[in-house]
Design an enzyme around this catalytic site. Structure first.
Site, mmCIF file in Angstrom:
data_model
loop_
_atom_site.group_PDB
_atom_site.id
_atom_site.type_symbol
_atom_site.label_atom_id
_atom_site.label_comp_id
_atom_site.label_asym_id
_atom_site.label_seq_id
_atom_site.Cartn_x
_atom_site.Cartn_y
_atom_site.Cartn_z
ATOM 1 C CG HIS A 80 -6.893 25.237 16.898
ATOM 2 N ND1 HIS A 80 -8.062 25.916 17.200
ATOM 3 C CD2 HIS A 80 -6.907 25.126 15.537
ATOM 4 C CE1 HIS A 80 -8.738 26.183 16.108
ATOM 5 N NE2 HIS A 80 -8.052 25.720 15.068
ATOM 6 C CG HIS A 82 -5.551 25.579 12.047
ATOM 7 N ND1 HIS A 82 -6.656 24.767 12.103
ATOM 8 C CD2 HIS A 82 -4.540 24.787 11.602
ATOM 9 C CE1 HIS A 82 -6.335 23.539 11.704
ATOM 10 N NE2 HIS A 82 -5.055 23.537 11.399
ATOM 11 C CG ASP A 84 -8.583 30.290 11.270
ATOM 12 O OD1 ASP A 84 -7.667 29.492 11.533
ATOM 13 O OD2 ASP A 84 -9.776 29.950 11.223
ATOM 14 C CG HIS A 85 -8.228 29.713 15.587
ATOM 15 N ND1 HIS A 85 -9.338 29.591 16.396
ATOM 16 C CD2 HIS A 85 -8.589 29.201 14.385
ATOM 17 C CE1 HIS A 85 -10.322 29.045 15.714
ATOM 18 N NE2 HIS A 85 -9.897 28.789 14.494
ATOM 19 C CG HIS A 209 -14.733 30.010 12.530
ATOM 20 N ND1 HIS A 209 -14.035 31.136 12.175
ATOM 21 C CD2 HIS A 209 -13.800 29.065 12.820
ATOM 22 C CE1 HIS A 209 -12.733 30.888 12.248
ATOM 23 N NE2 HIS A 209 -12.572 29.636 12.640
#
Length: 294
Positions: A80, A82, A84-85, A209
């Site tokens: 996805h 976001h 942080d990805h 995570h």
């Protein structure tokens, strides 16, 4: 939440964690990313795939390029978008010549405080994978599994040869996933959890995570039960006269770090919207009420 209950992990180092799978941890720990974003490199032969390239940080990108070595990158896959990805997808593609594949792009103006990370407006996939579509390489096959809920564009990836499932933020062993409207959808999230619970072929989950999940169906069953308990808890809050989310959260999350209360409030909102769809609650401005049941 305590990062020390996870194993000590080196940043910017490729670690073999299972058949065909290596992990590189990005140095972006936070209350919402745990020890950081885990990027996975799939394949041990002449070509590989990269799952969730992570943040656009030089140390992390250099570590990925070093780990890839002379292999051909078949695809850079994002669960996805976001921040942080997916932001490292474009610079990694520039350095490797690989196409970006996976989830659809998504850019939203959120109507509340971001709970985990904002969306990545730079994400531009070369190929959008639909549910059930596969990518293949030297000795491996990755199948996209649509799992909307945390975000509407969320995908998991199944490594068919080993029974591993890369679950992004949909299922994590260290924490529940934040479901934040307007894009986060509790109805879709619960349906996606049920979808994974019905997949008996998955033997281990590798989330973005936190530690690997070695009893995945048991965890997912517990997560569904947890969400059903939350919605009952919300109904009891309304019955007790707490009709605003800001009044519910301190009572529902007494043992939780107050920095996480805004995120908790977003998930409470997602539950309330789900209950509204099912004819259990209704709202007037920022107040929620239970509908009389016949």
């Amino acid at each position: 939440m305590n990062a020390t209950r996870d194993i000590e992990k080196p940043y910017a180092v490729a670690e073999q964690i299972g058949p065909l799978v290596r992990r590189v941890l990005a140095r972006n720990p936070s209350p919402f990313t745990f020890t950081g974003t885990q990027t996975y490199i799939v394949g041990e032969g002449r070509d590989v795939a990269v799952i969730d390239p992570g943040p656009d940080e030089a140390e992390h990108l250099d570590a990925l390029v070093e780990a890839i070595g002379d292999a051909r990158v078949v695809a850079i896959c994002c669960t996805h978008t976001h921040r942080d990805h997916s932001p490292a997808a474009a610079p990694l593609a520039a350095r490797t010549g690989a196409p970006i594949a996976g989830c659809a792009p998504l850019i939203l103006d959120d109507d509340g405080p971001r709970a985990d990370a904002s969306f990545d407006p730079t994400y531009r996939p070369d190929r959008i994978l639909a549910d059930g579509e596969a990518l293949t390489g030297d000795g491996w096959t990755l199948t996209a599994i649509a799992t909307p809920g945390h975000t509407s564009n969320h995908l998991c990836f199944a490594l068919e040869e080993t029974g591993a499932l890369f679950t992004g933020d949909h299922v994590m062993g260290w924490s529940t996933s934040v479901v934040s409207p307007p894009d986060g959808d509790m109805t879709a999230y619960l349906a996606s959890l049920q979808k994974l619970h019905e997949r008996t072929q998955d033997s281990v989950y590798y989330p973005a995570h936190g530690p690997a999940v070695t009893r995945p169906r048991q965890l997912v069953r517990g997560m569904i039960g947890h969400r059903r308990q939350r919605e009952k808890q919300i109904q009891r809050q309304i019955e007790a006269g707490r009709t605003r989310i800001a009044d519910m959260v301190p009572h529902m999350y007494k043992g939780v770090d107050e920095r996480l209360w805004p995120a908790a409030g977003r998930s409470v909102l997602a539950h309330l919207i789900d209950l509204e769809k099912r004819g259990i609650t209704t709202r007037r401005e920022d107040e929620w009420m239970l509908l009389a049941r016949s």
